[in-house]
Design an enzyme around this catalytic site. Structure first.
Site, PDB file in Angstrom:
ATOM      1  N   ARG A 159       8.781  33.338   4.769  1.00 57.32           N
ATOM      2  CA  ARG A 159       8.119  34.564   5.178  1.00 57.32           C
ATOM      3  C   ARG A 159       9.154  35.688   5.166  1.00 57.32           C
ATOM      4  NH1 ARG A 159       6.584  30.422   8.663  1.00 57.32           N
ATOM      5  NH2 ARG A 159       4.354  29.910   8.659  1.00 57.32           N
ATOM      6  N   HIS A 256       4.762  37.955   0.820  1.00 61.64           N
ATOM      7  CA  HIS A 256       4.001  36.735   1.088  1.00 61.64           C
ATOM      8  C   HIS A 256       3.457  36.124  -0.194  1.00 61.64           C
ATOM      9  CE1 HIS A 256       3.056  34.488   4.683  1.00 61.64           C
ATOM     10  NE2 HIS A 256       1.889  34.161   4.168  1.00 61.64           N
ATOM     11  N   ARG A 259       5.779  33.544  -1.293  1.00 60.53           N
ATOM     12  CA  ARG A 259       5.573  32.292  -0.549  1.00 60.53           C
ATOM     13  C   ARG A 259       4.407  31.505  -1.149  1.00 60.53           C
ATOM     14  NH1 ARG A 259       6.352  29.780   4.524  1.00 60.53           N
ATOM     15  NH2 ARG A 259       4.449  29.089   5.581  1.00 60.53           N
ATOM     16  N   HIS A 282       4.096  24.288   7.709  1.00 64.87           N
ATOM     17  CA  HIS A 282       2.778  24.389   8.339  1.00 64.87           C
ATOM     18  C   HIS A 282       2.633  23.323   9.416  1.00 64.87           C
ATOM     19  CE1 HIS A 282       0.826  26.520   4.624  1.00 64.87           C
ATOM     20  NE2 HIS A 282       1.493  27.343   5.400  1.00 64.87           N
ATOM     21  N   TYR A 291      -4.378  26.147  -0.785  1.00 65.03           N
ATOM     22  CA  TYR A 291      -3.783  26.119  -2.120  1.00 65.03           C
ATOM     23  C   TYR A 291      -4.575  25.223  -3.064  1.00 65.03           C
ATOM     24  CZ  TYR A 291      -0.038  28.448   0.339  1.00 65.03           C
ATOM     25  OH  TYR A 291       0.672  29.353   1.098  1.00 65.03           O
TER      26      TYR A 291
END
Length: 329
Positions: A159, A256, A259, A282, A291
Site C-alpha cells: 500500500r 493501489h 498492488r 490479507h 482477484y
C-alpha cells in the site's frame, strides 16, 4: 451547551492512539474526516469551527454532511461510509463523557452505511507495468529512486502508506533482499524480492546517502516522502510511459493499482489464491477472492470445461413474399 473542541481533541489525541492503539494512518484518516465535517458545519451554522457546540452535531447535520460529500465533493459511497465510521466512533466515545447526549448519539449511530457496488479491480498488463518501470531516467539520482519505489511497490504489493513509511531497518540485505512490512491491522509480513526488484533497491541504496529521515525513500531535501508525493511521482511517470504504451492513457493508475497488478501477476504465476493472500497480507481469504472475479482466464477455463447442450438448428423462412422482401432490406 457543551463545547465540542475538548472532546474531539481528547478523541483524536488520547482515545484513538493511546486507548485503542490505532495506527497513525487511522488517526490521520479520522482527523481528516472531522476537518471536512467541521468545515461544512461552520459554513452551515455561520460560526467558527472552535465555537461549534457538541449538541449541534446532530443527525440532521451529519446527514447533510454526508450528502454534501457525495453531491458536491463527488465522493464515492465507500468514502462516504468511511467518514460516517469516524463520526460514529466519536459519538460512542462522547456517550461516556457526556451522558446527556446519549439520545442525540443514538440517532447519529442509527444512520446506515450506504451499500456500495463491488467493481472489478483495476490492474495493468505486464507490458504496461514494464513501460511504467522504464519511464524514470535512471541516469539521475531521483530517477533511480523513482524506479526503485515503483518497482518495490509493485513487487511487494505494498500500500502507498506502507511504502512511504518503510524504514531502512525493514530491509534484510543478504543473498536476496527481504523486506519486513508492518501492514494494515498491525500484521507483519516478510517478503523476498525477485532479482530485478532487488537490483533496483540496491541501486537506490548506493546513491541514497545520509539523510535525517529513517525511511527508505526520501525526497530531495532528505525528508520522508508522503503518500501524495508518491502519487504525484507515479502519475508523472505513467504520463511518460503512455507515449510508448497508448493503453495506459485509458487507465487511471494509482499506487493501489500497482498492488492489484502484483496480485494479478502472482495469481497468473501460481494459480494459488492462498499464496496471493499471504503475499498481500490479507486477514481474510474473502478479500482476495476479488482477484478471481477480475481474472478472465478463470472464466475462460470454466467455459472451455463445459460441454454445451446439443441443439437442433433451423432456418427462419418468411411466411409471405412481402415479409421476405422487407427482411432483405
Amino acid at each position: 451547551m457543551t463545547a465540542l473542541a475538548p472532546h474531539l481533541s481528547a478523541f483524536l489525541r488520547e482515545r484513538l492512539p493511546q486507548e485503542r492503539g490505532a495506527s497513525v494512518h487511522t488517526c490521520d484518516s479520522y482527523a481528516y474526516a472531522f476537518k471536512l465535517l467541521l468545515g461544512f458545519a461552520a459554513r452551515r451554522l455561520g460560526k467558527t469551527p472552535s465555537a461549534i457546540e457538541l449538541e449541534e452535531l446532530d443527525a440532521p447535520l451529519v446527514l447533510a454532511f454526508l450528502q454534501h460529500l457525495e453531491k458536491e465533493r463527488g465522493c464515492s459511497a465507500s468514502s462516504r461510509n468511511a467518514r460516517l465510521a469516524a463520526v460514529r466512533s466519536f459519538m460512542r466515545f462522547v456517550e461516556l463523557r457526556v451522558p446527556a447526549v446519549i439520545e442525540q448519539s443514538r440517532r447519529v449511530l442509527a444512520i446506515p452505511a450506504k451499500r456500495t457496488d463491488t467493481k472489478l479491480v483495476r490492474h495493468m498488463t505486464m507490458t504496461e507495468i514494464e513501460a511504467v518501470l522504464n519511464a524514470p531516467d535512471t541516469s539521475t539520482r531521483m530517477g533511480i529512486r523513482d524506479r526503485a519505489m515503483i518497482h518495490l511497490c509493485f513487487a511487494a504489493g505494498l500500500r502507498a502508506s506502507e511504502l512511504v513509511s518503510l524504514p531502512l531497518s525493514a530491509l534484510a540485505l543478504g543473498g536476496t533482499i527481504e523486506v519486513r512490512v508492518l501492514g494494515k491491522g498491525r500484521k507483519e509480513r516478510n517478503l523476498p524480492l525477485w532479482k530485478s526488484a532487488a537490483v533496483d533497491v540496491r541501486a537506490w541504496l548506493a546513491v541514497r546517502g545520509e539523510a535525517r529521515a529513517t525511511e527508505l525513500f526520501v525526497n530531495a531535501r532528505g525528508s520522508a516522502l508522503t503518500r501524495d508525493g508518491f502519487k504525484y511521482i507515479l502519475a508523472k511517470h505513467v504520463a511518460v510511459a503512455a507515449a510508448k504504451c497508448p493503453s495506459l492513457a485509458r487507465k487511471t493508475v494509482s499506487p493501489h493499482v500497482l498492488r492489484h497488478t502484483c496480485a494479478m501477476t502472482l495469481l497468473h504465476a501460481t494459480g494459488d489464491l492462498r499464496k496471493v493472500s499471504l503475499w498481500l497480507g490479507h486477514s481474510d481469504m474473502k478479500t482476495t477472492q476479488m482477484y478471481l472475479r477480475a481474472d478472465p482466464a478463470e472464466k475462460l477455463d470454466a467455459a472451455l470445461a463445459v460441454t454445451p447442450p446439443s441443439l437442433k438448428r433451423g432456418r427462419f423462412r418468411a411466411p409471405d413474399k412481402l415479409i421476405a422482401s422487407l427482411l432483405k432490406k
